[in-house]
Every structure is written in C-alpha cells, then in structure tokens.
Design a protein around this motif. Structure first.
Motif, short mmCIF file in Angstrom:
data_model
loop_
_atom_site.label_atom_id
_atom_site.label_comp_id
_atom_site.label_asym_id
_atom_site.label_seq_id
_atom_site.Cartn_x
_atom_site.Cartn_y
_atom_site.Cartn_z
N ASN A 235 0.86 -1.18 0.00
CA ASN A 235 0.00 0.00 0.00
C ASN A 235 0.89 1.23 0.00
OD1 ASN A 235 -2.43 -1.44 0.17
ND2 ASN A 235 -2.19 -1.67 2.38
N ILE A 236 0.72 2.07 -1.01
CA ILE A 236 1.49 3.30 -1.10
C ILE A 236 0.55 4.45 -0.78
CG2 ILE A 236 2.81 4.81 -2.61
CD1 ILE A 236 3.56 2.34 -4.21
N SER A 237 0.93 5.19 0.23
CA SER A 237 0.11 6.35 0.58
C SER A 237 1.00 7.59 0.51
CB SER A 237 -0.48 6.19 1.98
OG SER A 237 0.54 6.07 2.94
N LYS A 238 0.42 8.66 0.02
CA LYS A 238 1.19 9.90 -0.07
C LYS A 238 0.39 11.03 0.53
CE LYS A 238 -0.29 11.17 -4.69
NZ LYS A 238 0.08 11.54 -6.01
N ASP A 239 1.10 12.00 0.93
CA ASP A 239 0.48 13.16 1.53
C ASP A 239 -0.25 13.95 0.44
OD1 ASP A 239 -0.21 15.30 3.08
OD2 ASP A 239 1.81 15.73 3.82
N PRO A 240 -1.48 14.38 0.66
CA PRO A 240 -2.20 15.15 -0.36
C PRO A 240 -1.53 16.48 -0.70
CG PRO A 240 -3.56 14.83 1.62
CD PRO A 240 -2.29 14.10 1.83
N ASP B 138 0.46 16.64 -4.23
CA ASP B 138 -0.25 17.05 -5.45
C ASP B 138 -0.38 18.56 -5.53
OD1 ASP B 138 -0.59 14.46 -6.40
OD2 ASP B 138 -2.45 14.19 -5.26
#
Length: 132
Positions: free
Chosen positions: A31-36, A39
């Motif tokens: 699972n790859i999660s990134k900080d909004p 963007d």
C-alpha cells in the motif's frame, strides 16, 4: 557403497518432491500512501514554471517570407524532424516558421547545429511574450 549413495539421493529427491507442494513464496500486499500536499505542490510548481519560464524560452526561426513558402518549409521540417513542434506565426508583413521551445540557449544551440544542415539561414531567438 554405491547402493547407499543411490538410496540417499532417491530419498532426497522424493522428499523434495513432496515438500515442494507445501513450500510457497511470500505473498504481500503493498500500500502506497502519499500526503495530499504533494499534489498541491506539484500543481504549484507547474504554475510557477509556466509563469516564469515562458519568458525565458528559446526558439529557432527557419523561415521568413510568404505563406506558401512558409507552409512548404514547415512540411519539409516536419518530414525530417518529427520530434519537435513547428508553428507558423504571422508578423506583418511576413510569415515566420518557428521551431521548438527550448529552456536553455545551450539546448537550442545543439538543435540548431542539426537544423542548419537543412535550413542554413536558421537562427535562435527568444520571443517576447505579452503580459496579461
């Protein structure tokens, strides 16, 4: 002696065969999660690059003259160099064929060397952009 070596290798082969069905590779889920905010930063960077860089871009002019010859030069350029954009601009009283959108003068110089083989009168310039 030979019989013992054959017996050991047979037992080893049979046990490997039976255990191969039990052994399985690791299975995992990534699972790859990134900080909004990433963007948001990327869109902000694109806006800044468009605002500041457009005034500092370089182009190559390969033709200056009437419309018929400008279209001919454009099609000749596109047939030989398909990797770069070509536009025809009208500046009274002539049509000009402009090539590329280079960030640095070094990049434009390198491309100019190639273009000069086909269009010997080509030169580099930086067009003035009208401010909004």
């Amino acid at each position: 002696m030979r019989f013992l070596a054959l017996k050991k290798s047979t037992i080893l082969a049979v046990s490997a065969f039976f255990y191969s069905g039990v052994v399985c590779a690791q299975q995992a889920e990534i699972n790859i999660s990134k900080d909004p905010k990433i963007d948001k930063l990327l869109t902000y960077q694109k806006e800044i690059n468009q605002e500041t860089d457009n005034n500092k871009r370089f182009k190559i002019q390969i033709f200056n003259g009437n419309l018929k010859n400008a279209q001919r030069s454009k099609s000749r350029f596109e047939s030989k160099y398909s990797d770069i954009s070509v536009t025809i601009k009208f500046e009274t009283p002539n049509y000009k064929v402009w090539v590329g959108d280079f960030r640095t003068s070094l990049e434009a110089d390198r491309y100019l060397l190639e273009v000069k083989e086909t269009f010997p009168n080509a030169f580099i310039f930086s067009p003035l952009k009208k401010k909004k």
